[in-house]
Scaffold this motif. Structure first.
Motif, PDB file in Angstrom:
ATOM      1  N   LEU A 104      41.875  65.539  72.785  1.00  0.00           N
ATOM      2  CA  LEU A 104      40.837  66.415  73.350  1.00  0.00           C
ATOM      3  C   LEU A 104      40.866  67.801  72.713  1.00  0.00           C
ATOM      4  O   LEU A 104      39.818  68.398  72.460  1.00  0.00           O
ATOM      5  CB  LEU A 104      41.019  66.526  74.864  1.00  0.00           C
ATOM      6  CG  LEU A 104      40.645  65.285  75.682  1.00  0.00           C
ATOM      7  CD1 LEU A 104      41.010  65.485  77.148  1.00  0.00           C
ATOM      8  CD2 LEU A 104      39.147  65.003  75.549  1.00  0.00           C
ATOM      9  N   LEU A 105      42.054  68.315  72.447  1.00  0.00           N
ATOM     10  CA  LEU A 105      42.158  69.615  71.793  1.00  0.00           C
ATOM     11  C   LEU A 105      41.520  69.577  70.416  1.00  0.00           C
ATOM     12  O   LEU A 105      40.773  70.487  70.035  1.00  0.00           O
ATOM     13  CB  LEU A 105      43.627  70.023  71.684  1.00  0.00           C
ATOM     14  CG  LEU A 105      44.280  70.559  72.957  1.00  0.00           C
ATOM     15  CD1 LEU A 105      45.801  70.590  72.814  1.00  0.00           C
ATOM     16  CD2 LEU A 105      43.766  71.951  73.274  1.00  0.00           C
ATOM     17  N   ALA A 106      41.787  68.531  69.667  1.00  0.00           N
ATOM     18  CA  ALA A 106      41.246  68.434  68.310  1.00  0.00           C
ATOM     19  C   ALA A 106      39.729  68.257  68.321  1.00  0.00           C
ATOM     20  O   ALA A 106      39.012  68.915  67.555  1.00  0.00           O
ATOM     21  CB  ALA A 106      41.900  67.270  67.568  1.00  0.00           C
ATOM     22  N   ILE A 107      39.235  67.382  69.191  1.00  0.00           N
ATOM     23  CA  ILE A 107      37.807  67.053  69.193  1.00  0.00           C
ATOM     24  C   ILE A 107      36.971  68.109  69.912  1.00  0.00           C
ATOM     25  O   ILE A 107      35.918  68.534  69.417  1.00  0.00           O
ATOM     26  CB  ILE A 107      37.581  65.677  69.846  1.00  0.00           C
ATOM     27  CG1 ILE A 107      38.269  64.582  69.020  1.00  0.00           C
ATOM     28  CG2 ILE A 107      36.095  65.372  69.970  1.00  0.00           C
ATOM     29  CD1 ILE A 107      38.273  63.218  69.694  1.00  0.00           C
ATOM     30  N   ASN A 108      37.423  68.533  71.093  1.00  0.00           N
ATOM     31  CA  ASN A 108      36.585  69.383  71.953  1.00  0.00           C
ATOM     32  C   ASN A 108      36.866  70.873  71.842  1.00  0.00           C
ATOM     33  O   ASN A 108      35.965  71.687  72.087  1.00  0.00           O
ATOM     34  CB  ASN A 108      36.758  68.967  73.421  1.00  0.00           C
ATOM     35  CG  ASN A 108      36.054  67.681  73.744  1.00  0.00           C
ATOM     36  OD1 ASN A 108      35.270  67.179  72.952  1.00  0.00           O
ATOM     37  ND2 ASN A 108      36.339  67.125  74.906  1.00  0.00           N
ATOM     38  N   VAL A 109      38.101  71.239  71.528  1.00  0.00           N
ATOM     39  CA  VAL A 109      38.470  72.660  71.570  1.00  0.00           C
ATOM     40  C   VAL A 109      38.478  73.297  70.189  1.00  0.00           C
ATOM     41  O   VAL A 109      37.890  74.359  69.986  1.00  0.00           O
ATOM     42  CB  VAL A 109      39.854  72.845  72.245  1.00  0.00           C
ATOM     43  CG1 VAL A 109      40.279  74.309  72.184  1.00  0.00           C
ATOM     44  CG2 VAL A 109      39.802  72.373  73.693  1.00  0.00           C
ATOM     45  N   PHE A 110      39.118  72.655  69.235  1.00  0.00           N
ATOM     46  CA  PHE A 110      39.227  73.245  67.902  1.00  0.00           C
ATOM     47  C   PHE A 110      37.874  73.406  67.226  1.00  0.00           C
ATOM     48  O   PHE A 110      37.727  74.210  66.304  1.00  0.00           O
ATOM     49  CB  PHE A 110      40.131  72.388  67.013  1.00  0.00           C
ATOM     50  CG  PHE A 110      41.597  72.508  67.346  1.00  0.00           C
ATOM     51  CD1 PHE A 110      42.038  73.307  68.389  1.00  0.00           C
ATOM     52  CD2 PHE A 110      42.549  71.805  66.615  1.00  0.00           C
ATOM     53  CE1 PHE A 110      43.387  73.406  68.707  1.00  0.00           C
ATOM     54  CE2 PHE A 110      43.892  71.902  66.911  1.00  0.00           C
ATOM     55  CZ  PHE A 110      44.310  72.703  67.964  1.00  0.00           C
TER      56      PHE A 110
ATOM     57  N   ASN B 260      35.814  71.241  61.074  1.00  0.00           N
ATOM     58  CA  ASN B 260      35.359  70.463  62.227  1.00  0.00           C
ATOM     59  C   ASN B 260      35.416  68.967  61.961  1.00  0.00           C
ATOM     60  O   ASN B 260      35.734  68.179  62.856  1.00  0.00           O
ATOM     61  CB  ASN B 260      33.928  70.868  62.604  1.00  0.00           C
ATOM     62  CG  ASN B 260      33.889  72.180  63.364  1.00  0.00           C
ATOM     63  OD1 ASN B 260      34.940  72.749  63.669  1.00  0.00           O
ATOM     64  ND2 ASN B 260      32.703  72.658  63.684  1.00  0.00           N
ATOM     65  N   HIS B 261      35.099  68.572  60.729  1.00  0.00           N
ATOM     66  CA  HIS B 261      35.208  67.160  60.374  1.00  0.00           C
ATOM     67  C   HIS B 261      36.660  66.698  60.449  1.00  0.00           C
ATOM     68  O   HIS B 261      36.953  65.592  60.919  1.00  0.00           O
ATOM     69  CB  HIS B 261      34.665  66.934  58.957  1.00  0.00           C
ATOM     70  CG  HIS B 261      33.193  67.156  58.842  1.00  0.00           C
ATOM     71  ND1 HIS B 261      32.541  67.297  57.637  1.00  0.00           N
ATOM     72  CD2 HIS B 261      32.226  67.273  59.798  1.00  0.00           C
ATOM     73  CE1 HIS B 261      31.254  67.486  57.848  1.00  0.00           C
ATOM     74  NE2 HIS B 261      31.047  67.472  59.150  1.00  0.00           N
ATOM     75  N   ILE B 262      37.565  67.547  59.988  1.00  0.00           N
ATOM     76  CA  ILE B 262      38.989  67.206  60.010  1.00  0.00           C
ATOM     77  C   ILE B 262      39.486  67.084  61.449  1.00  0.00           C
ATOM     78  O   ILE B 262      40.195  66.131  61.801  1.00  0.00           O
ATOM     79  CB  ILE B 262      39.815  68.258  59.252  1.00  0.00           C
ATOM     80  CG1 ILE B 262      39.432  68.261  57.766  1.00  0.00           C
ATOM     81  CG2 ILE B 262      41.312  67.991  59.411  1.00  0.00           C
ATOM     82  CD1 ILE B 262      40.098  69.365  56.965  1.00  0.00           C
ATOM     83  N   TYR B 263      39.112  68.041  62.293  1.00  0.00           N
ATOM     84  CA  TYR B 263      39.562  68.009  63.689  1.00  0.00           C
ATOM     85  C   TYR B 263      39.078  66.745  64.393  1.00  0.00           C
ATOM     86  O   TYR B 263      39.845  66.076  65.096  1.00  0.00           O
ATOM     87  CB  TYR B 263      39.056  69.233  64.442  1.00  0.00           C
ATOM     88  CG  TYR B 263      39.520  70.550  63.888  1.00  0.00           C
ATOM     89  CD1 TYR B 263      40.787  70.708  63.352  1.00  0.00           C
ATOM     90  CD2 TYR B 263      38.670  71.669  63.888  1.00  0.00           C
ATOM     91  CE1 TYR B 263      41.213  71.911  62.835  1.00  0.00           C
ATOM     92  CE2 TYR B 263      39.092  72.886  63.386  1.00  0.00           C
ATOM     93  CZ  TYR B 263      40.358  73.002  62.849  1.00  0.00           C
ATOM     94  OH  TYR B 263      40.769  74.210  62.332  1.00  0.00           O
ATOM     95  N   ARG B 264      37.797  66.424  64.225  1.00  0.00           N
ATOM     96  CA  ARG B 264      37.248  65.244  64.892  1.00  0.00           C
ATOM     97  C   ARG B 264      37.898  63.970  64.364  1.00  0.00           C
ATOM     98  O   ARG B 264      38.202  63.055  65.145  1.00  0.00           O
ATOM     99  CB  ARG B 264      35.731  65.196  64.705  1.00  0.00           C
ATOM    100  CG  ARG B 264      34.986  66.306  65.455  1.00  0.00           C
ATOM    101  CD  ARG B 264      33.491  66.069  65.453  1.00  0.00           C
ATOM    102  NE  ARG B 264      32.796  67.156  66.140  1.00  0.00           N
ATOM    103  CZ  ARG B 264      32.191  68.173  65.526  1.00  0.00           C
ATOM    104  NH1 ARG B 264      32.182  68.219  64.195  1.00  0.00           N
ATOM    105  NH2 ARG B 264      31.603  69.124  66.219  1.00  0.00           N
ATOM    106  N   PHE B 265      38.092  63.901  63.063  1.00  0.00           N
ATOM    107  CA  PHE B 265      38.743  62.724  62.477  1.00  0.00           C
ATOM    108  C   PHE B 265      40.152  62.558  63.037  1.00  0.00           C
ATOM    109  O   PHE B 265      40.550  61.448  63.419  1.00  0.00           O
ATOM    110  CB  PHE B 265      38.797  62.859  60.951  1.00  0.00           C
ATOM    111  CG  PHE B 265      39.481  61.704  60.270  1.00  0.00           C
ATOM    112  CD1 PHE B 265      38.791  60.533  59.999  1.00  0.00           C
ATOM    113  CD2 PHE B 265      40.822  61.778  59.915  1.00  0.00           C
ATOM    114  CE1 PHE B 265      39.419  59.450  59.388  1.00  0.00           C
ATOM    115  CE2 PHE B 265      41.458  60.710  59.304  1.00  0.00           C
ATOM    116  CZ  PHE B 265      40.754  59.545  59.035  1.00  0.00           C
ATOM    117  N   CYS B 266      40.902  63.655  63.105  1.00  0.00           N
ATOM    118  CA  CYS B 266      42.266  63.594  63.630  1.00  0.00           C
ATOM    119  C   CYS B 266      42.276  63.174  65.096  1.00  0.00           C
ATOM    120  O   CYS B 266      43.094  62.344  65.518  1.00  0.00           O
ATOM    121  CB  CYS B 266      42.960  64.950  63.462  1.00  0.00           C
ATOM    122  SG  CYS B 266      43.367  65.382  61.744  1.00  0.00           S
TER     123      CYS B 266
END
Length: 242
Positions: free
Chosen positions: A144-150, A168-174
């Motif tokens: 959730l931190l990677a997808i929604n917060v970062f 943002n692409h990296i965060y969502r992928f992770c």
């Protein structure tokens, strides 16, 4: 001591150092455990999961690293958001508490263990389910931190196109990778794919967790073409992003 010309920069750099520390610890944990397992001095075989290292001579590395990650995340002053799924402050605190819980409450061992001291000195098999629950909430918070917060409040200058390696692409992928890997853990256990499937899946999840925090902490630098492609900034130094 001469005061900083821009005191706000000190806070920004402190946040980035803390993020990098969290990221490095997450990636280093499985690497250290596996590498040390091949060193005869530690008298430890490669375990089938990261949690199983609690019952080995490498227990201090397992518990110490998780406790450090937990304390770092609890001390991390995130931003408040009315949406619980985007609340940085809440999610980092939950993740920190869960990390400490995973470290202190061990998984139920698959074999008979003697003379192992634990925080809760009772041999209750159901305590292992608390460990699994803490672990699930921990990785859920990571995702959730990677997808929604970062991904909140990133720069969007019109003169810099969005690249494939945009943060943002990296965060969502992770974040998505962490969710998929955590679903695969019980699946691999039921199907008994191969002996070390859980260890590998957990290690990959920690890698993606660490990678997201390292990118957020600008571990690769934020100047030049690479910084421009990742962060969409001509010159990231001195910005007020946290």
């Amino acid at each position: 001591m001469k005061p900083s010309a821009n005191p706000g920069n000190n806070d920004i750099f402190t946040y980035r150092r803390l993020r990098r520390a969290i990221g490095y610890l997450g990636i280093a944990l499985p690497v250290l455990l596996v590498v040390f397992s091949f060193i005869p001095f530690f008298k430890t075989e490669v375990q089938t999961s990261i949690s199983d290292y609690y019952y080995t001579n490498l227990r201090d590395i397992f518990t110490g690293t998780l406790a450090a990650v937990g304390l770092f995340m609890i001390s991390y002053k995130g931003h408040w958001n009315e949406s619980l799924l985007k609340n940085d402050q809440l999610l980092t605190n939950v993740a920190g508490i869960m990390a400490v819980g995973v470290a202190l409450i061990p998984v139920t061992p698959e074999f008979e263990v003697e003379n192992i001291l634990t925080l809760i000195p009772y041999d209750f098999s159901w305590l292992g389910w608390f460990h699994y629950g803490f672990a699930a909430l921990l990785f859920g918070s990571f995702a959730l931190l990677a997808i929604n917060v970062f991904t909140i409040g990133q720069n969007e200058p019109e003169d810099i196109p969005v690249s494939t390696i945009n943060e943002n692409h990296i965060y969502r992928f992770c974040g998505i990778a962490i969710i998929i890997l955590m679903i695969l853990v019980p699946v691999s256990e039921m199907l008994k794919l191969f002996r070390y499937s859980t260890l590998i899946l957990e290690s990959l999840a920690l890698f993606f967790f660490g990678a997201a925090w390292l990118i957020k902490g600008r571990a690769l630098g934020d100047r030049g073409k690479l910084g421009e492609k990742i962060y969409r900034e001509h010159n990231a130094e001195g910005t007020e992003e946290q």
